[in-house]
Design a protein around this motif. Sequence first.
Motif, PDB file in Angstrom:
ATOM      1  N   PRO A  88     -40.414 -94.158 -83.584  1.00 47.58           N
ATOM      2  CA  PRO A  88     -41.847 -94.464 -83.660  1.00 47.58           C
ATOM      3  C   PRO A  88     -42.647 -93.633 -82.648  1.00 47.58           C
ATOM      4  O   PRO A  88     -42.174 -93.316 -81.562  1.00 47.58           O
ATOM      5  N   ASP A  89     -43.868 -93.286 -82.997  1.00 45.07           N
ATOM      6  CA  ASP A  89     -44.767 -92.555 -82.119  1.00 45.07           C
ATOM      7  C   ASP A  89     -45.266 -93.491 -81.031  1.00 45.07           C
ATOM      8  O   ASP A  89     -45.887 -94.517 -81.332  1.00 45.07           O
ATOM      9  N   PHE A  97     -41.326 -96.372 -93.110  1.00 44.24           N
ATOM     10  CA  PHE A  97     -41.068 -96.297 -91.681  1.00 44.24           C
ATOM     11  C   PHE A  97     -39.762 -96.967 -91.248  1.00 44.24           C
ATOM     12  O   PHE A  97     -39.128 -96.525 -90.303  1.00 44.24           O
ATOM     13  N   ASP A 127     -47.685 -93.206 -78.999  1.00 44.32           N
ATOM     14  CA  ASP A 127     -49.138 -93.199 -78.849  1.00 44.32           C
ATOM     15  C   ASP A 127     -49.859 -93.895 -79.995  1.00 44.32           C
ATOM     16  O   ASP A 127     -51.085 -93.997 -79.998  1.00 44.32           O
ATOM     17  N   TRP A 128     -49.177 -94.366 -80.970  1.00 44.91           N
ATOM     18  CA  TRP A 128     -49.816 -94.975 -82.129  1.00 44.91           C
ATOM     19  C   TRP A 128     -50.382 -96.297 -81.850  1.00 44.91           C
ATOM     20  O   TRP A 128     -50.166 -97.186 -81.282  1.00 44.91           O
TER      21      TRP A 128
END
Length: 154
Positions: free
Chosen positions: A150-151, A102, A153-154
Amino acid sequence: SWSVPSFLVNNMGLLVGRMMPDSFESVLFVMVIIVVWELIKWALSAGATQNKDTGLPTEDVVAAETLQVDVPPEPHMELVVDPPTSLHFSNPREPYTWENEFCHGRYIAFHPPTSEANSRGPNGMDYRDYFSGKSRIWELRMQLQFKTKPDPDW
């Protein structure tokens, strides 16, 4: 280094105390206890050669005790990251780096120096001057750089 467990020392003291201190039996008893202890250590280290869950080889217990790491002689803080790379120490001269799928980053953990050997950090930073007049006794600085956005909603 190893030490004899306290329960063994306590019980051995009771048993040996009943014998005459200079007797052959007390010397023999102590020697038998030491041999049994060494056999137990050997048996445990021989059985630790393979992980039962993964089938992969694991560290030998005896080899781990003699692992050579360049440990600073002055008082310091030790850090280990996951996944393990190596043993990291406080007040480094350069930041430690790491990377995963990531992001990648670097970090330093530092405190007021305990000797001149660990008083300088990255880019000539003087740890002693930095902590002068401050009440905090340590600091951790981390810089992350994401490989993808980065998402949220994570």
